[in-house]
Design a protein around this motif. Structure first.
Motif, short mmCIF file in Angstrom:
data_model
loop_
_atom_site.label_atom_id
_atom_site.label_comp_id
_atom_site.label_asym_id
_atom_site.label_seq_id
_atom_site.Cartn_x
_atom_site.Cartn_y
_atom_site.Cartn_z
N TYR A 9 40.57 38.08 40.15
CA TYR A 9 39.72 36.92 39.90
C TYR A 9 38.41 36.96 40.69
O TYR A 9 37.38 36.50 40.20
CB TYR A 9 40.48 35.62 40.16
CG TYR A 9 40.50 35.18 41.60
CD1 TYR A 9 39.57 34.25 42.06
CD2 TYR A 9 41.42 35.68 42.50
CE1 TYR A 9 39.57 33.83 43.37
CE2 TYR A 9 41.43 35.28 43.82
CZ TYR A 9 40.50 34.36 44.24
OH TYR A 9 40.49 33.95 45.55
N LYS A 10 38.40 37.54 41.87
CA LYS A 10 37.19 37.58 42.69
C LYS A 10 36.08 38.38 42.01
O LYS A 10 34.93 37.96 42.00
CB LYS A 10 37.49 38.18 44.06
CG LYS A 10 38.30 37.29 44.96
CD LYS A 10 38.55 37.95 46.30
CE LYS A 10 39.44 37.08 47.16
NZ LYS A 10 39.75 37.72 48.43
N ILE A 11 36.42 39.51 41.42
CA ILE A 11 35.43 40.34 40.73
C ILE A 11 34.83 39.60 39.55
O ILE A 11 33.62 39.60 39.33
CB ILE A 11 36.06 41.67 40.28
CG1 ILE A 11 36.51 42.47 41.50
CG2 ILE A 11 35.11 42.48 39.42
CD1 ILE A 11 37.43 43.62 41.18
N ILE A 12 35.69 38.93 38.78
CA ILE A 12 35.22 38.20 37.61
C ILE A 12 34.31 37.05 38.01
O ILE A 12 33.23 36.86 37.44
CB ILE A 12 36.41 37.70 36.77
CG1 ILE A 12 37.11 38.91 36.15
CG2 ILE A 12 35.98 36.71 35.71
CD1 ILE A 12 38.40 38.61 35.45
N ILE A 13 34.69 36.29 39.03
CA ILE A 13 33.86 35.17 39.51
C ILE A 13 32.53 35.68 40.04
O ILE A 13 31.47 35.09 39.77
CB ILE A 13 34.61 34.35 40.58
CG1 ILE A 13 35.91 33.77 40.02
CG2 ILE A 13 33.72 33.25 41.14
CD1 ILE A 13 35.75 32.88 38.84
N GLN A 14 32.53 36.77 40.77
CA GLN A 14 31.28 37.34 41.29
C GLN A 14 30.35 37.76 40.14
O GLN A 14 29.15 37.50 40.18
CB GLN A 14 31.56 38.53 42.20
CG GLN A 14 32.11 38.15 43.54
CD GLN A 14 32.57 39.37 44.35
OE1 GLN A 14 32.55 40.49 43.87
NE2 GLN A 14 32.98 39.13 45.59
N ASP A 15 30.91 38.42 39.12
CA ASP A 15 30.11 38.83 37.96
C ASP A 15 29.53 37.61 37.23
O ASP A 15 28.36 37.61 36.84
CB ASP A 15 30.95 39.66 36.98
CG ASP A 15 31.24 41.06 37.51
OD1 ASP A 15 30.59 41.46 38.50
OD2 ASP A 15 32.12 41.73 36.93
N LEU A 16 30.34 36.57 37.08
CA LEU A 16 29.85 35.37 36.40
C LEU A 16 28.77 34.68 37.22
O LEU A 16 27.75 34.23 36.66
CB LEU A 16 31.01 34.40 36.14
CG LEU A 16 32.02 34.82 35.08
CD1 LEU A 16 33.17 33.83 35.02
CD2 LEU A 16 31.36 34.94 33.71
N ASN A 17 28.95 34.57 38.52
CA ASN A 17 27.94 33.94 39.38
C ASN A 17 26.64 34.74 39.40
O ASN A 17 25.55 34.16 39.50
CB ASN A 17 28.46 33.76 40.80
CG ASN A 17 29.42 32.59 40.90
OD1 ASN A 17 29.35 31.66 40.12
ND2 ASN A 17 30.32 32.66 41.85
#
Length: 117
Positions: A9-17
């Motif tokens: 989830y951290k990678i996905i949230i970072q990409d979205l942000n």
């Protein structure tokens, strides 16, 4: 809303942000809610989650859902076609009309559910 997995989830949230800094992200139980600011962003985020093979689902926005109206007080014998024709003649776009029934006896009630576009 995509399913929370501890490992990714951290990678996905970072990409979205990084791509959408105005995007809101909130944890809701086993899912992470993603709130976009436009339909284009929404489309890009869902495509991104599909590409990453993430488990997610989309809640349709209220303006794209049918509007449900309840009509009470009409006789039980009122025909559904009459209600639909009357509402259509008054300028409403009627999608569906159904008469509600008692749950145990299945006898019709004087209550009608109308779905409008």
């Amino acid at each position: 809303m995509f399913k929370y997995k501890k490992e990714n989830y951290k990678i996905i949230i970072q990409d979205l942000n990084k791509d959408f800094p105005n995007c809101d992200v909130k944890l809701a139980g086993k899912y992470i809610k993603i709130f976009t600011t436009s339909t284009d962003e929404h489309r890009i985020v869902t495509d991104y989650l599909k590409e990453k093979c993430e488990e997610f689902y989309v809640i349709n926005p209220p303006d794209s859902r049918l509007q449900k109206i309840v009509i009470e007080g009409l006789p039980v014998s009122t025909e559904i076609g009459e209600i639909q024709a009357d509402l259509t003649s008054r300028g409403f776009c009627v999608e569906k009309v159904t008469q509600l029934t008692r749950s145990k006896t299945k006898s019709p009630l004087p209550i009608f559910m109308v779905e409008l576009e």
